[in-house]
Design a protein around this motif. Structure first.
Motif, short mmCIF file in Angstrom:
data_model
loop_
_atom_site.label_atom_id
_atom_site.label_comp_id
_atom_site.label_asym_id
_atom_site.label_seq_id
_atom_site.Cartn_x
_atom_site.Cartn_y
_atom_site.Cartn_z
N PRO A 117 9.18 3.63 3.30
CA PRO A 117 8.89 3.46 4.73
C PRO A 117 9.92 2.60 5.44
CG PRO A 117 7.36 2.20 3.38
CD PRO A 117 8.13 3.08 2.45
N SER A 118 9.76 2.49 6.74
CA SER A 118 10.71 1.76 7.56
C SER A 118 10.71 0.27 7.23
CB SER A 118 10.35 1.94 9.04
OG SER A 118 9.13 1.27 9.32
N PRO A 119 11.80 -0.44 7.57
CA PRO A 119 11.82 -1.89 7.34
C PRO A 119 10.64 -2.60 7.97
CG PRO A 119 14.02 -1.11 7.87
CD PRO A 119 13.11 0.06 8.08
N ALA A 120 10.20 -2.15 9.13
CA ALA A 120 9.05 -2.79 9.78
C ALA A 120 7.79 -2.65 8.94
CB ALA A 120 8.82 -2.18 11.16
N TYR A 125 3.92 -5.06 5.16
CA TYR A 125 3.22 -5.04 3.88
C TYR A 125 3.41 -6.36 3.14
CZ TYR A 125 1.62 -3.75 -0.74
OH TYR A 125 0.93 -3.74 -1.92
N PHE A 126 4.64 -6.85 3.09
CA PHE A 126 4.89 -8.07 2.35
C PHE A 126 4.32 -9.30 3.05
CE2 PHE A 126 7.63 -5.49 -0.17
CZ PHE A 126 7.65 -6.11 -1.40
N ALA A 127 4.21 -9.25 4.37
CA ALA A 127 3.58 -10.37 5.08
C ALA A 127 2.15 -10.55 4.62
CB ALA A 127 3.63 -10.13 6.59
N PHE A 128 1.45 -9.44 4.43
CA PHE A 128 0.04 -9.50 4.03
C PHE A 128 -0.12 -9.76 2.54
CE2 PHE A 128 -3.96 -6.86 3.11
CZ PHE A 128 -4.80 -7.95 3.29
N ASN A 129 0.68 -9.09 1.72
CA ASN A 129 0.46 -9.09 0.27
C ASN A 129 1.24 -10.15 -0.50
OD1 ASN A 129 -1.26 -6.50 -0.42
ND2 ASN A 129 0.13 -5.95 1.23
N VAL A 130 2.29 -10.71 0.09
CA VAL A 130 3.08 -11.72 -0.60
C VAL A 130 3.13 -13.03 0.19
CG1 VAL A 130 5.32 -12.31 -1.59
CG2 VAL A 130 4.47 -9.97 -1.76
N THR A 131 3.58 -12.94 1.44
CA THR A 131 3.76 -14.15 2.25
C THR A 131 2.46 -14.91 2.42
OG1 THR A 131 5.54 -13.05 3.45
CG2 THR A 131 4.65 -15.07 4.41
N SER A 132 1.35 -14.19 2.64
CA SER A 132 0.08 -14.88 2.85
C SER A 132 -0.32 -15.69 1.63
CB SER A 132 -1.02 -13.88 3.20
OG SER A 132 -1.33 -13.04 2.10
N ALA A 133 -0.05 -15.16 0.43
CA ALA A 133 -0.36 -15.90 -0.79
C ALA A 133 0.60 -17.08 -0.97
CB ALA A 133 -0.27 -14.97 -2.00
N SER A 159 5.35 6.42 -6.97
CA SER A 159 4.99 6.49 -5.54
C SER A 159 4.28 5.24 -5.04
CB SER A 159 4.17 7.75 -5.20
OG SER A 159 2.82 7.63 -5.60
N TRP A 160 4.15 4.21 -5.90
CA TRP A 160 3.50 2.97 -5.49
C TRP A 160 4.53 1.85 -5.35
CZ3 TRP A 160 -2.03 1.77 -7.49
CH2 TRP A 160 -2.84 2.91 -7.38
N THR A 161 5.64 2.13 -4.71
CA THR A 161 6.75 1.17 -4.65
C THR A 161 6.33 -0.17 -4.06
OG1 THR A 161 8.29 3.02 -4.35
CG2 THR A 161 9.10 0.80 -3.81
N LEU A 162 5.72 -0.15 -2.89
CA LEU A 162 5.36 -1.40 -2.22
C LEU A 162 4.31 -2.16 -3.02
CD1 LEU A 162 5.19 -0.37 1.55
CD2 LEU A 162 6.98 -1.66 0.38
N TYR A 163 3.30 -1.47 -3.48
CA TYR A 163 2.21 -2.13 -4.21
C TYR A 163 2.72 -2.82 -5.47
CZ TYR A 163 -2.29 -2.69 -6.59
OH TYR A 163 -3.38 -3.21 -7.23
N CYS A 164 3.47 -2.10 -6.27
CA CYS A 164 3.94 -2.66 -7.54
C CYS A 164 4.94 -3.80 -7.32
CB CYS A 164 4.57 -1.57 -8.40
SG CYS A 164 3.39 -0.32 -8.94
#
Length: 254
Positions: A117-120, A125-133, A159-164
Motif C-alpha cells: 500500500p501507499s506510504p500513507a 498502520y505503524f502508528a497504530f500497531n508499533v508507535t502506540s506501543a 500477503s501479510w507484509t504489514l502485520y508480520c
C-alpha cells in the motif's frame, strides 16, 4: 495457580472491547485485589460500555475506568495518559503496574509485498500497531514498580507484509526494553490462532489462496482457539511469573 493473586495493581489493557482483550479483562479481574484499578482501552464505545458494566457487576471491589481512544493518533495516546494521571493518584499504594498492549490490526492483507500500500497507509498502520506501543512509556507513573508489558507476535505469512513486520518490530522493541530495564518484567505472548473477526478476515481477504484455504480448514476442523482458553494461559504465566524478561512464549509451546 488457584488462589494466586496479582496483588493490588493498576492494569491498563488496550484492545479490550472484544475478542482476546475482552476475555483477558474478565479473567484478570478476579486476580486483582480490592482497590486495584483496571483501565480498558478501545476504539469501540459500545463494546467498552458493555465490558465495564459486566466488570462492575461481577467485581464491585475493582475500580474500572474505560477509555475510548484511537491509539493511532497523538490525541488518543494523550486521552489514555490523562486517564492514568486522573485515576492513579495514589500510585505509591499499588504493588504493580501491568500494561498489556493487545490492540492491533491486520492491515491490508489483500495485497502481496510487491503491491504494498501507499506510504500513507503504511505510516498509519505503524502508528497504530508499533508507535502506540512504543509510546506507552508515558503510562509509567512515578513511584510504581516495574510491570510486565505484553505484546503479540507471529510467523511470516504470505500477503501479510504489514502485520508480520509490525509484530516483529514490537517483539524486538520489547526485547530492548527488557535489556535496558532489568526492573521491568517484559513478556511477548503469541496467543495462537484465535476464533475472532480477525481470523474471519484472514480466511476471506488474504491475497494468497493458500493462506485463505489454510485458515478455512482450521475453522472447519475446529482448530481455532476460543479466546478465553488462550487468555487463561496468559493469566497463568503472569501468576507464575517464572518467564525470562523479554521472552517470547507461544501458546502452543505451553
Amino acid at each position: 495457580t488457584q488462589g494466586l493473586s496479582l496483588g493490588k495493581a493498576a492494569c491498563i489493557l488496550t484492545g479490550a472491547s472484544r475478542g482476546f482483550g475482552r476475555s483477558l479483562a474478565l479473567l484478570l479481574a478476579p486476580r486483582l485485589e480490592t482497590g486495584s484499578v483496571l483501565i480498558p482501552v478501545a476504539r469501540s464505545q459500545g463494546g467498552l460500555a458493555e465490558l465495564e458494566a459486566e466488570l462492575r457487576s461481577s467485581f464491585p471491589s475493582l475500580k474500572v475506568h474505560s477509555v475510548q481512544a484511537d491509539l493511532s493518533t497523538e490525541d488518543g495516546l494523550q486521552l489514555v495518559l490523562r486517564a492514568v494521571q486522573d485515576k492513579l493518584p495514589g500510585a505509591a499504594d499499588l504493588e504493580r503496574l501491568l500494561v498489556i498492549n493487545n490492540a492491533g490490526s491486520l492491515g491490508d492483507i489483500s495485497k502481496s509485498f510487491l503491491d504494498c500500500p501507499s506510504p500513507a497507509e503504511v505510516n498509519s498502520y505503524f502508528a497504530f500497531n508499533v508507535t502506540s506501543a512504543l509510546c506507552h512509556h508515558i503510562l509509567h507513573p512515578e513511584g510504581l514498580p516495574g510491570a510486565p508489558w505484553l505484546v503479540q507476535d507471529c510467523r511470516p505469512f504470505k500477503s501479510w507484509t504489514l502485520y508480520c513486520t509490525g509484530k516483529a518490530s514490537r517483539d524486538m522493541m520489547f526485547q530492548v526494553l527488557a535489556l535496558e530495564n532489568p526492573g521491568v518484567r517484559v513478556l511477548s505472548y503469541a496467543p495462537g490462532h484465535l476464533d475472532t473477526e480477525m481470523q474471519q478476515l484472514a480466511r476471506t481477504k488474504s491475497a494468497d489462496p493458500e493462506m485463505r484455504e489454510q485458515f478455512l480448514r482450521m475453522k472447519q476442523s475446529g482448530q481455532l482457539l476460543d479466546c478465553s482458553v488462550s487468555a487463561q494461559k496468559l493469566v497463568t504465566l503472569l501468576l507464575q511469573d517464572t518467564f525470562a524478561s523479554g521472552a517470547h512464549i507461544d501458546f502452543y509451546e505451553l
